[in-house]
Each structure stands twice: as structure tokens, then as C-alpha cells.
Design a protein around this motif. Sequence first.
Motif, mmCIF file in Angstrom:
data_model
loop_
_atom_site.group_PDB
_atom_site.id
_atom_site.type_symbol
_atom_site.label_atom_id
_atom_site.label_comp_id
_atom_site.label_asym_id
_atom_site.label_seq_id
_atom_site.Cartn_x
_atom_site.Cartn_y
_atom_site.Cartn_z
ATOM 1 N N ALA A 1 1.264 -0.750 0.345
ATOM 2 C CA ALA A 1 0.227 -0.534 -0.340
ATOM 3 C C ALA A 1 0.738 1.285 0.490
ATOM 4 N N GLU A 2 1.548 1.382 1.095
ATOM 5 C CA GLU A 2 2.550 2.564 0.898
ATOM 6 C C GLU A 2 3.566 2.913 -0.641
ATOM 7 N N GLN A 3 4.445 1.283 -0.891
ATOM 8 C CA GLN A 3 5.129 1.630 -2.722
ATOM 9 C C GLN A 3 4.119 1.632 -3.307
ATOM 10 N N GLY A 4 2.864 1.356 -3.703
ATOM 11 C CA GLY A 4 2.526 1.460 -4.671
ATOM 12 C C GLY A 4 1.390 2.122 -4.930
ATOM 13 N N ARG A 5 1.386 3.376 -3.428
ATOM 14 C CA ARG A 5 0.463 4.409 -3.183
ATOM 15 C C ARG A 5 -0.853 4.871 -3.298
ATOM 16 N N TRP A 6 -1.054 3.255 -2.433
ATOM 17 C CA TRP A 6 -2.604 3.347 -2.828
ATOM 18 C C TRP A 6 -3.725 4.371 -2.734
ATOM 19 N N ALA A 7 -3.084 5.537 -1.611
ATOM 20 C CA ALA A 7 -4.051 6.195 -1.436
ATOM 21 C C ALA A 7 -4.678 7.115 -2.036
ATOM 22 N N GLU A 8 -3.262 7.573 -3.033
ATOM 23 C CA GLU A 8 -2.835 8.221 -4.197
ATOM 24 C C GLU A 8 -4.086 7.191 -5.674
ATOM 25 N N ARG A 9 -3.667 6.137 -5.882
ATOM 26 C CA ARG A 9 -3.845 5.638 -7.065
ATOM 27 C C ARG A 9 -5.092 5.040 -6.959
ATOM 28 N N LEU A 10 -4.993 4.447 -5.459
ATOM 29 C CA LEU A 10 -6.938 3.425 -5.519
ATOM 30 C C LEU A 10 -7.680 3.669 -5.157
ATOM 31 N N ASN A 11 -7.329 5.304 -4.161
ATOM 32 C CA ASN A 11 -8.016 5.554 -2.934
ATOM 33 C C ASN A 11 -8.743 5.022 -1.596
ATOM 34 N N ALA A 12 -7.262 3.825 -1.238
ATOM 35 C CA ALA A 12 -7.892 2.905 -0.030
ATOM 36 C C ALA A 12 -6.879 3.308 0.979
ATOM 37 N N ARG A 13 -6.322 2.695 1.964
ATOM 38 C CA ARG A 13 -5.992 2.730 2.134
ATOM 39 C C ARG A 13 -5.976 1.086 3.723
ATOM 40 N N VAL A 14 -4.991 0.953 4.788
ATOM 41 C CA VAL A 14 -5.131 -0.004 5.929
ATOM 42 C C VAL A 14 -5.383 1.046 7.051
ATOM 43 N N ALA A 15 -6.454 0.717 7.174
ATOM 44 C CA ALA A 15 -6.976 1.891 7.907
ATOM 45 C C ALA A 15 -6.887 1.230 9.436
ATOM 46 N N ALA A 16 -6.957 0.424 9.897
ATOM 47 C CA ALA A 16 -6.846 -0.317 11.471
ATOM 48 C C ALA A 16 -5.981 -1.796 11.330
ATOM 49 N N VAL A 17 -5.437 -2.563 12.848
ATOM 50 C CA VAL A 17 -5.313 -3.590 12.216
ATOM 51 C C VAL A 17 -5.495 -4.409 14.507
ATOM 52 N N LEU A 18 -6.423 -5.162 14.024
ATOM 53 C CA LEU A 18 -6.711 -5.900 15.144
ATOM 54 C C LEU A 18 -6.208 -7.005 15.232
ATOM 55 N N SER A 19 -5.754 -7.813 16.736
ATOM 56 C CA SER A 19 -5.913 -8.733 16.802
ATOM 57 C C SER A 19 -6.318 -9.402 18.558
ATOM 58 N N ASN A 20 -6.765 -10.961 17.948
ATOM 59 C CA ASN A 20 -6.842 -11.344 19.231
ATOM 60 C C ASN A 20 -6.464 -11.736 20.810
ATOM 61 N N ARG A 21 -4.424 -11.029 20.268
ATOM 62 C CA ARG A 21 -3.296 -11.889 21.188
ATOM 63 C C ARG A 21 -2.966 -10.834 21.494
ATOM 64 N N ALA A 22 -2.224 -10.154 22.687
ATOM 65 C CA ALA A 22 -2.198 -8.873 22.959
ATOM 66 C C ALA A 22 -0.637 -9.209 22.529
ATOM 67 N N ASP A 23 0.049 -10.346 22.574
ATOM 68 C CA ASP A 23 1.608 -10.414 22.051
ATOM 69 C C ASP A 23 1.777 -10.486 20.615
ATOM 70 N N ALA A 24 0.661 -10.655 19.753
ATOM 71 C CA ALA A 24 1.068 -10.505 17.990
ATOM 72 C C ALA A 24 1.527 -9.569 17.712
ATOM 73 N N GLN A 25 2.904 -10.213 17.649
ATOM 74 C CA GLN A 25 4.022 -9.361 16.992
ATOM 75 C C GLN A 25 4.023 -7.979 15.542
ATOM 76 N N GLY A 26 2.999 -8.625 14.608
ATOM 77 C CA GLY A 26 2.048 -7.382 14.036
ATOM 78 C C GLY A 26 1.983 -6.419 14.225
ATOM 79 N N LEU A 27 1.575 -6.560 15.555
ATOM 80 C CA LEU A 27 0.396 -4.904 16.131
ATOM 81 C C LEU A 27 1.562 -4.092 16.333
ATOM 82 N N VAL A 28 2.886 -4.686 16.298
ATOM 83 C CA VAL A 28 4.553 -3.506 16.396
ATOM 84 C C VAL A 28 4.767 -2.453 15.633
#
Length: 198
Positions: free
Chosen positions: A22-49
Motif C-alpha cells: 500500500a505504501e510503495q504502490g501509493r494506494w491512497a493516491e491510486r486506489l483511494n484506499a488505506r489500511v485503516a486498522a489492524v486488530l488482533s485477538n492476542r496482545a502479544d501479536a508481533q504484527g501489532l508493533v
Amino acid sequence: MKNIVILISGSGSNMAAIVRAAEQGRWAERLNARVAAVLSNRADAQGLVFAQEHGIPTAVLDHKAFPSREAFDAALMAEIDQQAPDLVVLAGFMRILTPGFVAHYAGRLINIHPSLLPAFPGLNTHQRALDAGCRFAGATVHQVTAELDHGQILAQAVVPILPGDTAATLSARVLSQEHQIYPRAVAAWISDFSQSVA
């Protein structure tokens, strides 16, 4: 702006691949799209960082804090719906979702599965492919339906099974392909969605 909400349970490597695309392909400009949020069922999920480091809002809902699967899914829906999502992306979200949840996001809920569906739905896909003597394995991006790993196929990548492969070596090769096809499938879905509502 079209909002993408990504659900993870662990390292979030597919989520990270989508965020980078999304960052490299400039989705915000090209597709009018963004990753609005990341949710997890585990507080220790490394992806949250990773998500936080990229300026993406995150939230944690611990499924163990809810009395039932239905109660957890209802709370998860309420959290997701705060983002007015156009697309909900499962990226290593290790929960079987209730029919009510799937119905709520029908047509805008996608998943990636580490096999060439319809072969090997469910768990332990790489070992099952090896045990069956398959010559090829791979990954599938698909629409999520109430039946596990059975929705419409949106994209696939094929990986040869090599002599001496183990479940671990095969998994690593398949994962590298997942990181390529999942961002492309998300971008294609957003692009097709934009055209259908234009």
C-alpha cells in the motif's frame, strides 16, 4: 477513502506485506484506499508493533475474555465497524468465525490459505501435501464463507514440492508466495470494487 481492516493473531507477515504494498504502490493516491486498522485477538501479536510503527491504529480483543465465540465475534464486529470497512482481510487470524460474523461481511471478507484449494482445507496443509505425494503446493486467496476454506478463489500461487522438502521448508517457500499474491489480490479487489460502485 476505502478502508481496509486487517485481522492478525501472530507475526502478521502477510499484513506487513499488504501495508508495504500500500505504501510503495501509493494506494491512497491510486486506489483511494488505506489500511485503516489492524486488530488482533492476542496482545502479544508481533504484527501489532509493525502496524504501530507504520502509523496504523491497532486494537486487541482477547477472545478468552468472552463467554462464547458469538460474544467475541459480536465485539469484534463492533470494533471493526468503527472503521467503516470496505474490506476485511484475515491475515493469519487463528479463529474460526461464526456464521453471523461471516454473513455481516459477506462479499467483503477475504482470507489466504496455505494450500491450493480446494485441496487441503483446514490445518497442517504442508504435511498433508507431503504425505499425499503431491508434486505441487501453494497458496490461495479466497472469499470467506460459512464453510471453512471454501469461498470463491481470487488468486493462487503454485510452488513445486522439492525432493527432501519438509513441512517447514515447504511452508517457508509458500509463505514467500503468499506475500506476493495477497497484496495483489487486495489491490485487485479494491480496484474492482471501485469500478462496480462507480
